[in-house]
Design an enzyme around this catalytic site. Sequence first.
Site, PDB file in Angstrom:
ATOM      1  N   LYS A  53       0.838  -1.206   0.000  1.00 14.64           N
ATOM      2  CA  LYS A  53       0.000   0.000   0.000  1.00 14.64           C
ATOM      3  C   LYS A  53       0.873   1.256   0.000  1.00 14.64           C
ATOM      4  O   LYS A  53       0.584   2.227  -0.693  1.00 14.64           O
ATOM      5  CB  LYS A  53      -0.950  -0.028   1.213  1.00 14.64           C
ATOM      6  CG  LYS A  53      -2.033  -1.087   1.042  1.00 14.64           C
ATOM      7  CD  LYS A  53      -2.796  -1.410   2.313  1.00 14.64           C
ATOM      8  CE  LYS A  53      -3.740  -2.588   2.055  1.00 14.64           C
ATOM      9  NZ  LYS A  53      -4.463  -3.029   3.252  1.00 14.64           N
ATOM     10  N   GLN A  97      -4.744  -1.523   9.405  1.00 12.82           N
ATOM     11  CA  GLN A  97      -4.543  -2.844   8.805  1.00 12.82           C
ATOM     12  C   GLN A  97      -5.137  -3.928   9.717  1.00 12.82           C
ATOM     13  O   GLN A  97      -4.805  -4.014  10.890  1.00 12.82           O
ATOM     14  CB  GLN A  97      -3.037  -3.098   8.568  1.00 12.82           C
ATOM     15  CG  GLN A  97      -2.740  -4.396   7.866  1.00 12.82           C
ATOM     16  CD  GLN A  97      -3.333  -4.471   6.454  1.00 12.82           C
ATOM     17  OE1 GLN A  97      -3.217  -3.543   5.669  1.00 12.82           O
ATOM     18  NE2 GLN A  97      -3.997  -5.569   6.144  1.00 12.82           N
ATOM     19  N   ASP A 120     -10.813   2.645   3.745  1.00 17.16           N
ATOM     20  CA  ASP A 120     -11.200   1.254   3.485  1.00 17.16           C
ATOM     21  C   ASP A 120     -12.707   1.101   3.272  1.00 17.16           C
ATOM     22  O   ASP A 120     -13.161   0.064   2.791  1.00 17.16           O
ATOM     23  CB  ASP A 120     -10.792   0.381   4.692  1.00 17.16           C
ATOM     24  CG  ASP A 120      -9.573  -0.464   4.387  1.00 17.16           C
ATOM     25  OD1 ASP A 120      -9.284  -0.696   3.196  1.00 17.16           O
ATOM     26  OD2 ASP A 120      -8.914  -0.910   5.352  1.00 17.16           O
TER      27      ASP A 120
END
Length: 280
Positions: A53, A97, A120
């Site tokens: 990422k 995460q 997200d």
Amino acid sequence: MSEMIDGKAVAARVKEAARIRAVEFERANGRKIGLAVVRVGDDPASCIYVRNKIKACEQCGVASYTHVFDEKTTQAELIDFLGKLNADANVDGILVQLPLPKHIDERACIAAISPQKDADGFNAVNAGKLFLGERDGVVACTPRGIIELIRSTGVSIAGKHAVVVGRSNIVGKPIAALLLNNDATVTVCHSKTQDLREYTLSADILVVAVGKKHFITADMIKRGAVVIDVGMNRDETGLYGDVDYENAKDVAGHITPVPGGVGPMTVAMLISNTVDGACK
Ligand code: NDP
């Protein structure tokens, strides 16, 4: 013989579009768009995902701010830190995460992220907007990427029978909602579904997010179907999808490989969501 859906190529196009917008943003605002990436502990898979990422941020001219917390960090400490990121004007997107260590409630942490910075798209506000068909929310990266992959085939979604195997909050449920919002007739299957093959065989669009290597075999696929394999199953011999690609490709019309299908799109859409958030 089917056509392979090249996730790397589609992801490269998405990232290039994000890069152009990020450059324009920087010119207009005198600062880079920023993504804060929060990792707790040293789970090896999480380290790889975070690295990918950050690399994608670099490619797109987005600043990444990585914050690594000790495995023993408390939930209160993490939520307090997320509050600081919410208030940080240089941070346009926040990513925690997953998975988090067992003593931390993931839902509470996701809820602590401002919906506007929820890169997200896992926050209940954004998931709710998706289910209500409101277009101003953040759509979860993997489902958003899947829609792009289907569009890249030229096959229209409207009116098709889309079958989703798997009902997780991060893939199955949101992709089912997105397909419905795109006018597909949607069936969602899961571990309690009886006669799964009956459903998958009638799918014009089949999305599989189960987490079992080669779970969907060629005899479960309708000839000419668009098959999207979300699965990422690692063993000592490599990385495998949920679909038996080698045999399925002779039946499907379009099919994603693993690796090189959905995976690259998830990362590309994270950058896209961050840029969208900054530009709003
Ligand atoms: P979950 O484990 O959260 O969900 C799996 C789903 O599969 C559940 O809904 C479960 O049903 C269903 N399932 C399990 N067994 C069967 C069965 N025999 N028949 C029908 N359905 C079944 O997984 P995720 O959605 O998080 O992930 C799925 C896969 O996708 C994993 O391999 C993961 O690594 C991968 N993934 C890949 C991403 C990418 O970017 N490429 C992103 C996210 C995930 P039930 O609800 O009844 O238990």
